[in-house]
Design a protein around this motif. Structure first.
Motif, PDB file in Angstrom:
ATOM      1  N   UNK A 109       0.956  -1.176  -0.112  1.00  0.00           N
ATOM      2  CA  UNK A 109       0.106  -0.074   0.110  1.00  0.00           C
ATOM      3  C   UNK A 109       0.976   1.328   0.044  1.00  0.00           C
ATOM      4  N   UNK A 110       1.918   1.278   0.800  1.00  0.00           N
ATOM      5  CA  UNK A 110       2.799   2.439   0.696  1.00  0.00           C
ATOM      6  C   UNK A 110       3.757   2.706  -0.436  1.00  0.00           C
ATOM      7  N   UNK A 111       3.975   1.604  -1.212  1.00  0.00           N
ATOM      8  CA  UNK A 111       4.605   1.681  -2.531  1.00  0.00           C
ATOM      9  C   UNK A 111       3.722   2.151  -3.393  1.00  0.00           C
ATOM     10  N   UNK A 112       2.334   1.899  -3.489  1.00  0.00           N
ATOM     11  CA  UNK A 112       1.543   2.320  -4.423  1.00  0.00           C
ATOM     12  C   UNK A 112       1.027   3.874  -4.082  1.00  0.00           C
ATOM     13  N   UNK A 113       0.633   3.975  -2.769  1.00  0.00           N
ATOM     14  CA  UNK A 113       0.145   5.356  -2.530  1.00  0.00           C
ATOM     15  C   UNK A 113       1.440   6.576  -2.257  1.00  0.00           C
ATOM     16  N   UNK A 114       2.286   6.098  -1.857  1.00  0.00           N
ATOM     17  CA  UNK A 114       3.536   7.056  -1.551  1.00  0.00           C
ATOM     18  C   UNK A 114       4.738   7.143  -2.415  1.00  0.00           C
TER      19      UNK A 114
END
Length: 199
Positions: A109-114
């Motif tokens: 999720x962090x890779x995709x969002x941030x």
């Protein structure tokens, strides 16, 4: 003399993780975080800095306590290399199916969002995913050595393929978390490691 903290850091970071994990970074306010962590806004800033700094700390905690711990456990000497890879994907699948909120993997999720606009967080996410790739590479190499994994591709190529399956599985589980679908993703990927499958 600085006053000692009146809270358990691990507990409040886990509360922040749940908050970020459920809402995502952008949709989570400092007020949301302070409320879920049981802190005042001032205490949160004093202890962890701003929202971005707290998110980075939470991401680091998740990567070291969740993903890294799974890797250490599955590399135990009594677990065969092929079984370790199967267990990794089986656990990933079961975690996805047991998650009614469909939160997915916090690192993914962090890779995709941030990742697209925050180089430091992208690097942190990539480092964690790199540990997964390295784990898969080591297990494939060990399986090659004991004859349980045979394929023409290199261990690194197979590991990267499986990493792609892992990422796809985690994203797909947030959209369509059905057992039949997710098992249909994992089964042919693992079959590529079987000795009887031509490379």
């Amino acid at each position: 003399m600085a006053r000692p903290r009146a809270f358990d850091e691990g507990e409040v970071l886990d509360a922040a993780l749940r908050c970020f994990w459920t809402r995502g970074y952008e949709a989570t306010s400092v007020r949301d975080l302070a409320s879920s962590m049981g802190l005042t806004g001032a205490s949160l800033y004093n202890a962890f800095g701003d929202k971005r700094a707290l998110y980075e700390k939470v991401l680091e905690r998740y990567a070291s306590h969740s993903m890294a711990e799974r890797i250490r456990r599955l590399e135990a000497p009594d677990i065969a290399p092929r079984d370790a890879i199967s267990s990794f994907f089986r656990e990933t699948l079961e975690r996805a199916l047991d998650d009614p909120e469909m939160k997915g993997c916090f690192v993914v999720n962090a890779a995709v969002e941030m990742g697209p606009h925050d180089p430091e967080l992208r690097a942190a996410a990539l480092a964690s995913l790199g540990e997964v790739e390295a784990f898969l590479t080591r297990r494939i190499e060990a399986g090659r050595a004991d004859g349980t994994i045979q394929n023409r591709e290199t261990a690194q190529e197979l590991a990267r393929m499986l990493l792609g399956v892992h990422l796809g599985l985690r994203v797909l589980a947030r959209l369509r978390p059905g057992r039949e679908l997710l098992e249909g993703v994992v089964k042919p990927a693992l079959a590529a490691l079987d000795p009887h499958v031509p490379g």
